[in-house]
Design a protein around this motif. Sequence first.
Motif, PDB file in Angstrom:
ATOM      1  N   LYS A   1      60.023   9.623  -5.012  1.00  0.00           N
ATOM      2  CA  LYS A   1      60.596   9.687  -4.219  1.00  0.00           C
ATOM      3  C   LYS A   1      61.993  10.038  -4.997  1.00  0.00           C
ATOM      4  N   THR A   2      62.834   9.092  -5.512  1.00  0.00           N
ATOM      5  CA  THR A   2      64.012   8.929  -5.998  1.00  0.00           C
ATOM      6  C   THR A   2      64.854   9.829  -7.052  1.00  0.00           C
ATOM      7  N   LEU A   3      62.995  10.044  -7.731  1.00  0.00           N
ATOM      8  CA  LEU A   3      63.577  10.820  -8.867  1.00  0.00           C
ATOM      9  C   LEU A   3      63.702  11.945  -8.576  1.00  0.00           C
ATOM     10  N   VAL A   4      63.308  12.423  -7.594  1.00  0.00           N
ATOM     11  CA  VAL A   4      63.998  14.100  -6.980  1.00  0.00           C
ATOM     12  C   VAL A   4      65.331  13.301  -6.931  1.00  0.00           C
ATOM     13  N   ILE A   5      66.037  13.298  -6.608  1.00  0.00           N
ATOM     14  CA  ILE A   5      67.674  13.179  -6.367  1.00  0.00           C
ATOM     15  C   ILE A   5      68.189  12.898  -7.550  1.00  0.00           C
ATOM     16  N   GLU A   6      67.193  11.552  -8.447  1.00  0.00           N
ATOM     17  CA  GLU A   6      68.258  11.342  -9.216  1.00  0.00           C
ATOM     18  C   GLU A   6      68.008  12.821 -10.651  1.00  0.00           C
TER      19      GLU A   6
ATOM     20  N   LEU B   1      64.418  26.611  -6.748  1.00  0.00           N
ATOM     21  CA  LEU B   1      64.725  27.004  -5.602  1.00  0.00           C
ATOM     22  C   LEU B   1      66.081  26.658  -4.852  1.00  0.00           C
ATOM     23  N   TRP B   2      65.742  25.790  -4.500  1.00  0.00           N
ATOM     24  CA  TRP B   2      66.963  25.239  -3.877  1.00  0.00           C
ATOM     25  C   TRP B   2      67.729  24.249  -4.191  1.00  0.00           C
ATOM     26  N   TYR B   3      67.927  23.714  -5.828  1.00  0.00           N
ATOM     27  CA  TYR B   3      68.636  23.488  -6.413  1.00  0.00           C
ATOM     28  C   TYR B   3      69.452  24.042  -6.481  1.00  0.00           C
ATOM     29  N   ALA B   4      69.302  25.548  -7.412  1.00  0.00           N
ATOM     30  CA  ALA B   4      70.050  26.842  -7.389  1.00  0.00           C
ATOM     31  C   ALA B   4      70.442  27.381  -5.962  1.00  0.00           C
TER      32      ALA B   4
ATOM     33  N   CYS C   1      56.080  22.174  -6.080  1.00  0.00           N
ATOM     34  CA  CYS C   1      56.984  21.305  -5.649  1.00  0.00           C
ATOM     35  C   CYS C   1      58.026  22.135  -6.442  1.00  0.00           C
ATOM     36  N   ALA C   2      58.159  21.940  -7.636  1.00  0.00           N
ATOM     37  CA  ALA C   2      58.561  22.494  -9.270  1.00  0.00           C
ATOM     38  C   ALA C   2      59.749  23.323  -8.618  1.00  0.00           C
TER      39      ALA C   2
ATOM     40  N   THR D   1      62.525  24.976 -14.007  1.00  0.00           N
ATOM     41  CA  THR D   1      60.818  23.875 -13.258  1.00  0.00           C
ATOM     42  C   THR D   1      60.560  23.518 -14.021  1.00  0.00           C
ATOM     43  N   GLY D   2      60.450  23.769 -15.152  1.00  0.00           N
ATOM     44  CA  GLY D   2      59.835  23.109 -16.354  1.00  0.00           C
ATOM     45  C   GLY D   2      60.509  21.788 -16.633  1.00  0.00           C
ATOM     46  N   PHE D   3      61.670  22.093 -16.677  1.00  0.00           N
ATOM     47  CA  PHE D   3      62.476  20.076 -16.344  1.00  0.00           C
ATOM     48  C   PHE D   3      61.926  19.124 -16.407  1.00  0.00           C
ATOM     49  N   VAL D   4      62.590  19.692 -14.782  1.00  0.00           N
ATOM     50  CA  VAL D   4      61.845  18.664 -13.719  1.00  0.00           C
ATOM     51  C   VAL D   4      60.377  18.253 -13.746  1.00  0.00           C
ATOM     52  N   SER D   5      60.107  19.144 -14.658  1.00  0.00           N
ATOM     53  CA  SER D   5      57.996  18.920 -14.481  1.00  0.00           C
ATOM     54  C   SER D   5      58.396  17.687 -15.319  1.00  0.00           C
ATOM     55  N   ARG D   6      59.107  17.041 -16.865  1.00  0.00           N
ATOM     56  CA  ARG D   6      59.113  16.829 -17.581  1.00  0.00           C
ATOM     57  C   ARG D   6      58.942  15.451 -16.897  1.00  0.00           C
ATOM     58  N   PHE D   7      59.882  14.774 -16.106  1.00  0.00           N
ATOM     59  CA  PHE D   7      60.247  13.348 -15.886  1.00  0.00           C
ATOM     60  C   PHE D   7      59.228  13.074 -14.064  1.00  0.00           C
ATOM     61  N   ILE D   8      58.204  14.281 -13.798  1.00  0.00           N
ATOM     62  CA  ILE D   8      58.121  13.851 -11.856  1.00  0.00           C
ATOM     63  C   ILE D   8      56.861  14.328 -11.839  1.00  0.00           C
ATOM     64  N   VAL D   9      55.958  13.713 -11.689  1.00  0.00           N
ATOM     65  CA  VAL D   9      54.461  14.426 -11.281  1.00  0.00           C
ATOM     66  C   VAL D   9      54.245  14.614  -9.573  1.00  0.00           C
ATOM     67  N   PHE D  10      54.273  16.007  -9.391  1.00  0.00           N
ATOM     68  CA  PHE D  10      54.122  16.700  -7.846  1.00  0.00           C
ATOM     69  C   PHE D  10      52.587  16.132  -7.747  1.00  0.00           C
ATOM     70  N   PRO D  11      53.182  16.932  -6.325  1.00  0.00           N
ATOM     71  CA  PRO D  11      51.282  16.717  -5.707  1.00  0.00           C
ATOM     72  C   PRO D  11      50.478  18.366  -5.682  1.00  0.00           C
TER      73      PRO D  11
END
Length: 386
Positions: A71-76, A43-46, A37-38, A23-33
């Motif tokens: 958007k694309t950052l989420v899958i990148e 959980l989805w990645y898991a 979300c994170a 959760t902390g890792f993806v939040s480093r690169f993406i600003v979620f609404p």
Amino acid sequence: MSTPLRIVEPQHLTGAALLDAITGFVSRFIVFPNEHCAPMLALWYAHTHAAEHFYVTPRLVISSAEPGSGKTLVIEVGQYLVAKPEMVLNASTPAVFRMVANNGPISLLWDEVDAIFTSNGGTNEDLRAMLNAGYKRTASVARCVGDSHSVQRFPVYSPVALVGLAGGMPPTITTRAITIHMRRKKRTEKAEEFRERVVQRDAEPLRDGLSEWIGSVAESVGEAEPTMPPGVANRSREIWEPLLAIADAAGGHWPTTARKACAHFVQEAEQVPVTTGVRLLADLRTIFTDRNTDRLATVDILAALADLDEAPWGDINGPGRPIDARRLARELALYRVAPGPIRIGGQITKGYVTQPTKNQEGLADAWSRYLSDDQNSDNEGDSWEH
């Protein structure tokens, strides 16, 4: 800027700690609404690491009103956390079928997928079928192959993340999906710039730890029947069950965090009509309720629909061409609602009723089947998917 997380011995982390770290890792690169979300993405990645143990793999939809919303950052970022990632942009139908059939469940991360569903050509129909059906483990698609045209069944079950502009994906996908509607970040909102080498380096121990932990609980989470938040049932229960099962196995705050996220995304999905017909039913309920009547003439309904603020009915047939009686009847016929003769003020006219009569079905039955109790058209105009 947060300090990059390092995990030297991922096997020593608990499930809860691993999900926290992701959760902390993806939040480093993406600003979620929003704050849900994170954790949902973690959980989805898991769940991709145990997909073969679940009957359903929820689709993940990442949409936005405009490009440049992250958007694309989420899958990148996600490609370095999921199991067996396959980044897809413009793959052919046979290629995708064979990737899934030959490698078992893989994580298809599909960018610009709205082009598939907005194309008028017929070449994408097989891809649509795969994406529609492949969220269930038993799904397969039969095709004739080779010179002998022998029938071959291709297994199509795989986790899929779909990235595209809002409104570009049909209800057959969105009702099987958890959807994040991304927004462009404000100038005051900061995130670490995506650098592939950095992301890959820092994600590797996380993915290794996640794979090892999920492997130890895969069979139990696959058989689990987690308790759902109030009001989560049917299709929503089906797509959230794998994620809640993983959250329960992780322990700590995750059972609570996951159910808060579940309630949020399910409620958000229910607030947005996904078809023209559902939007029409919601607006008609508003009109009948505001006028406190059980019957209205067609001519009065058409005028009221055209006057609704932020509604599409004033131009539904083209600029300056509002909805007419024929279009109204055609849309409502899908819900077994038809106009008929009604008496208003001592005069007989053609119109619609809320309760069934001898001559026609009422709107109330369709409202009870297709609208939630609190669904209303007052705040749905901006987010309606055409």
